[in-house]
Scaffold this motif. Structure first.
Motif, short mmCIF file in Angstrom:
data_model
loop_
_atom_site.label_atom_id
_atom_site.label_comp_id
_atom_site.label_asym_id
_atom_site.label_seq_id
_atom_site.Cartn_x
_atom_site.Cartn_y
_atom_site.Cartn_z
N GLY A 115 6.66 12.88 7.84
CA GLY A 115 5.74 11.78 8.17
C GLY A 115 5.91 10.62 7.22
N PHE A 116 6.07 10.93 5.93
CA PHE A 116 6.29 9.87 4.95
C PHE A 116 7.59 9.13 5.25
CE2 PHE A 116 8.50 8.72 0.94
CZ PHE A 116 7.67 7.68 0.55
N ALA A 117 8.63 9.87 5.65
CA ALA A 117 9.90 9.23 5.99
C ALA A 117 9.73 8.27 7.15
CB ALA A 117 10.95 10.29 6.32
N ALA A 118 8.90 8.65 8.14
CA ALA A 118 8.66 7.75 9.28
C ALA A 118 7.95 6.48 8.82
CB ALA A 118 7.84 8.49 10.34
N VAL A 119 6.95 6.63 7.94
CA VAL A 119 6.24 5.45 7.42
C VAL A 119 7.21 4.57 6.63
CG1 VAL A 119 4.43 4.69 5.84
CG2 VAL A 119 4.01 6.62 7.37
N ALA A 120 8.06 5.20 5.82
CA ALA A 120 9.02 4.44 5.02
C ALA A 120 9.98 3.67 5.92
CB ALA A 120 9.79 5.38 4.10
N LEU A 121 10.40 4.27 7.03
CA LEU A 121 11.30 3.58 7.96
C LEU A 121 10.62 2.36 8.58
CD1 LEU A 121 13.10 6.55 9.78
CD2 LEU A 121 14.10 4.92 8.16
N GLY A 165 3.11 14.94 5.31
CA GLY A 165 4.30 15.68 4.93
C GLY A 165 5.47 14.74 4.68
N TRP A 166 6.59 15.33 4.25
CA TRP A 166 7.76 14.51 3.93
C TRP A 166 8.34 13.81 5.15
CZ3 TRP A 166 9.62 12.71 -0.50
CH2 TRP A 166 9.17 13.29 -1.69
N PHE A 211 -18.98 17.20 1.14
CA PHE A 211 -18.81 18.13 2.26
C PHE A 211 -17.92 19.33 1.93
CE2 PHE A 211 -19.64 13.93 4.17
CZ PHE A 211 -20.79 14.23 4.89
N VAL A 212 -16.87 19.14 1.17
CA VAL A 212 -15.96 20.25 0.89
C VAL A 212 -16.42 21.05 -0.32
CG1 VAL A 212 -13.57 20.87 0.40
CG2 VAL A 212 -14.06 18.90 1.86
N ARG A 213 -16.76 20.35 -1.38
CA ARG A 213 -17.33 20.95 -2.59
C ARG A 213 -16.41 21.94 -3.28
NH1 ARG A 213 -23.64 22.12 -0.69
NH2 ARG A 213 -24.08 19.97 0.02
N GLU A 214 -15.14 21.79 -3.12
CA GLU A 214 -14.15 22.60 -3.82
C GLU A 214 -12.82 21.86 -3.80
OE1 GLU A 214 -13.81 26.29 -1.78
OE2 GLU A 214 -12.84 25.41 -0.01
N PRO A 215 -11.90 22.22 -4.68
CA PRO A 215 -10.62 21.52 -4.71
C PRO A 215 -9.91 21.58 -3.36
CG PRO A 215 -10.90 22.84 -6.69
CD PRO A 215 -12.03 23.19 -5.78
N VAL A 216 -9.20 20.50 -3.03
CA VAL A 216 -8.55 20.35 -1.73
C VAL A 216 -7.03 20.31 -1.94
CG1 VAL A 216 -8.24 18.83 0.26
CG2 VAL A 216 -10.50 19.14 -0.74
N LEU A 217 -6.31 21.11 -1.14
CA LEU A 217 -4.85 21.11 -1.18
C LEU A 217 -4.29 20.06 -0.22
CD1 LEU A 217 -4.13 24.94 -1.18
CD2 LEU A 217 -3.70 23.36 -3.06
N PRO A 218 -3.06 19.63 -0.40
CA PRO A 218 -2.43 18.73 0.57
C PRO A 218 -2.33 19.36 1.95
CG PRO A 218 -1.16 18.84 -1.46
CD PRO A 218 -2.19 19.92 -1.55
N ASN A 219 -2.26 18.53 2.98
CA ASN A 219 -2.09 19.06 4.34
C ASN A 219 -0.74 19.75 4.51
OD1 ASN A 219 -4.57 18.05 5.08
ND2 ASN A 219 -3.76 16.20 6.02
N PHE A 221 0.83 -1.20 0.00
CA PHE A 221 0.00 0.00 0.00
C PHE A 221 0.87 1.25 0.00
CE2 PHE A 221 -1.87 3.48 2.44
CZ PHE A 221 -3.05 3.70 1.76
N THR A 222 1.93 1.24 0.78
CA THR A 222 2.80 2.42 0.89
C THR A 222 3.49 2.74 -0.42
OG1 THR A 222 3.15 2.05 3.26
CG2 THR A 222 4.79 3.38 2.11
N VAL A 223 3.99 1.71 -1.13
CA VAL A 223 4.68 2.00 -2.39
C VAL A 223 3.70 2.34 -3.50
CG1 VAL A 223 6.70 0.61 -1.81
CG2 VAL A 223 4.79 -0.46 -3.03
N LEU A 224 2.46 1.86 -3.42
CA LEU A 224 1.46 2.23 -4.41
C LEU A 224 0.88 3.61 -4.16
CD1 LEU A 224 -0.58 -1.10 -4.81
CD2 LEU A 224 1.08 -0.15 -6.42
N ALA A 225 0.84 4.02 -2.91
CA ALA A 225 0.19 5.29 -2.53
C ALA A 225 1.12 6.16 -1.71
CB ALA A 225 -1.11 5.00 -1.77
N GLY A 226 2.36 6.28 -2.15
CA GLY A 226 3.31 7.11 -1.42
C GLY A 226 2.86 8.55 -1.31
N GLN A 227 2.23 9.08 -2.36
CA GLN A 227 1.79 10.48 -2.32
C GLN A 227 0.70 10.69 -1.29
OE1 GLN A 227 3.50 12.72 -4.11
NE2 GLN A 227 2.36 14.31 -3.01
N PHE A 228 -0.06 9.66 -0.98
CA PHE A 228 -1.06 9.77 0.07
C PHE A 228 -0.41 10.12 1.40
CE2 PHE A 228 -2.88 7.28 3.66
CZ PHE A 228 -4.02 8.03 3.87
N TRP A 229 0.65 9.40 1.76
CA TRP A 229 1.35 9.68 3.01
C TRP A 229 1.99 11.07 2.98
CZ3 TRP A 229 -0.26 6.81 6.65
CH2 TRP A 229 -0.48 5.44 6.48
N ARG A 230 2.56 11.46 1.83
CA ARG A 230 3.21 12.77 1.75
C ARG A 230 2.19 13.90 1.86
NH1 ARG A 230 6.48 9.61 -1.75
NH2 ARG A 230 5.21 10.03 -3.61
#
Length: 454
Positions: A35-41, A32-33, A138-146, A19-28
């Motif tokens: 947090g993604f580094a912690a998941v990768a570790l 953030g980077w 619920f949001v009804r507009e484009p969403v930016l990354p956290n 899941f992590t390698v298929l959806a790496g951008q989800f974690w990022r």
């Protein structure tokens, strides 16, 4: 720890890693980077722990030598790299991704690996649908990354910067949790392959198999990814020729190969004749959304260092030359050549390209014969064909098809699946154990949790 609990834990780890390698951008986007580094570790640590706990047998003749050659060239490229620091980082990322792939292949049977992959795909598709519904309702507009790596207050932002564009109820395109319709579409195509094979093999309940096939097909259509749709046609063609080769047997396959060659030539001819009509059908510009400009820039750079390249980096890093500003379109800086083969030539030259091609061609060759030849048991007795033996070939055809328009084959899920297929098929080249059809599913009360490989 009991054997059953151990298998469940290993299956859960494998599903999480895939899941992590298929959806790496989800974690990022979510964490953030850092947090993604912690998941990768966690994933890397899990791979090391898995190898230490299982202590799988190692036989040199079952190791694809082309993989070792490519990794060695990539590591040595640090010495002549134009950006040695970035190359060291890129080599490290490639090595740890390879480590995870090899750990999964050595410690799981192919059937368990496919089940873990199916679980990971379910999570990606399921969460993507839930996420897009949440944004649309619920949001009804484009969403930016956290954790955006750009200034979110810099005025009008390119739509490519958004996590989701809230277009689900408009019929798409949707990006899902991976923030890219091309990546999400590719995961959906992999789902069609995996769930279709599992359904045909009887290793999943018919209702569940059909349900996830419908989900995968629906998500693929909602992404409206022209790249993935064309790759899907290529996968269907490969399946058709493989089934034909099975039916005629090894002594009459020359006609299959001539037909495949003829179909390839005819397809290229039709592509040339109907090129503009095809672009109009998929809503693409004449330069394939800027790909021609990117390819020309990459070819120009690669020609300056044709034999050994500029140094391995994998996904481009925007803070070093020559990648800084190399591929910018409509305010978006792209960090890939949009062609894995050009990317390898740019980074490792002709020498690295030969090693990379050896990995792909060798894996394709072995996957083809695993798909079309009848398996044998340890005594050499012929066994019936299985639907599961199509999976390595079709997954690889999908990845190679995608590599002509994207460089995802060189990173994260693309690289892990390439190495997993290369190593798994090499091991079976020397091992009489066939790729089995899984036993029929047990009652629901005894089934493992969803997404966990048995």
């Amino acid at each position: 720890m009991t054997t059953g609990r151990r298998r469940t834990l290993i299956g859960a780890y494998a599903t999480f890693a895939l899941f992590t390698v298929l959806a790496g951008q989800f974690w990022r986007n979510l964490l953030g980077w850092w947090g993604f580094a912690a998941v990768a570790l966690v994933v890397i640590g899990g791979a090391v722990a898995l190898l230490l706990a299982e202590r799988p047998a190692w036989r040199w003749r079952r190791v694809p030598k082309s993989t070792i050659a490519f990794l060695l060239i990539a590591a040595l490229s640090i010495a002549w790299s134009y950006y040695p620091g970035a190359s060291a980082l890129g080599v490290a990322i490639t090595l740890v991704t390879t480590l995870v792939a090899v750990a999964l292949v050595l410690c799981l049977t192919w059937d368990r690996f496919v089940r873990a992959l199916a679980g990971a795909i379910k999570w990606v598709l399921g969460l993507s649908i839930v996420f897009e519904l949440w944004v649309a309702i619920f949001v009804r507009e484009p969403v930016l990354p956290n954790f955006p790596d750009f200034d979110p207050d810099a005025g009008t932002l390119p739509m490519a910067f958004y996590w989701s564009r809230a277009l689900l109820f408009d019929g798409g395109p949707i990006e899902g949790i991976v923030a890219s319709r091309n990546i999400l579409g590719m995961v959906a195509l992999l789902g069609l392959i995996v769930f279709g094979a599992m359904l045909a093999a009887g290793s999943v309940r018919r209702s569940q198999g059909i349900g996830w096939l419908v989900v995968s097909g629906g998500v693929l259509l909602l992404t409206r990814s022209a790249t993935v749709i064309l790759v899907g046609v290529l996968v269907l063609a490969a399946l058709g020729f493989a089934m034909w080769a099975r039916r005629v047997g090894p002594d009459r396959r020359r006609g299959v190969y001539w037909a495949a060659a003829g179909a390839l030539v005819a397809s290229v001819g039709l592509l040339v004749v109907f090129w503009n009509a095809l672009l109009g059908l998929f809503g693409k510009s004449e330069d394939l959304t800027g790909r021609f400009d990117i390819w020309n820039a990459v070819i120009g750079l690669a020609a300056q260092r044709p034999w050994f390249g500029w140094g391995w980096v994998g996904y481009w890093v925007p803070w070093v030359e020559p990648f800084d500003g190399l591929a910018v379109r409509n305010g978006v800086e792209y960090l890939q050549a949009h062609n894995a083969w050009l990317d390898v030539w740019l980074q490792l030259g002709i020498v690295g390209l030969v090693a990379f091609a050896s990995i792909v061609v060798g894996a394709l060759w072995r996957s083809w014969f695993l798909a079309v030849d009848r398996p044998r048991d340890a005594t050499g007795r012929l066994l019936p064909h299985t639907a599961a033996s199509f999976v390595p070939l079709l997954l690889l055809v999908a990845l190679v098809g995608q590599s002509l328009a994207e460089s995802r084959l060189l990173i994260e899920g693309g690289w892990l699946l390439l190495i997993a297929i290369a190593w798994s098929t090499k091991r079976r080249q020397w091992d009489p154990e066939p790729i089995p059809a899984a036993p029929p599913p047990v009652r629901a009360s005894r089934m493992p949790p969803p997404g966990v490989a048995r």
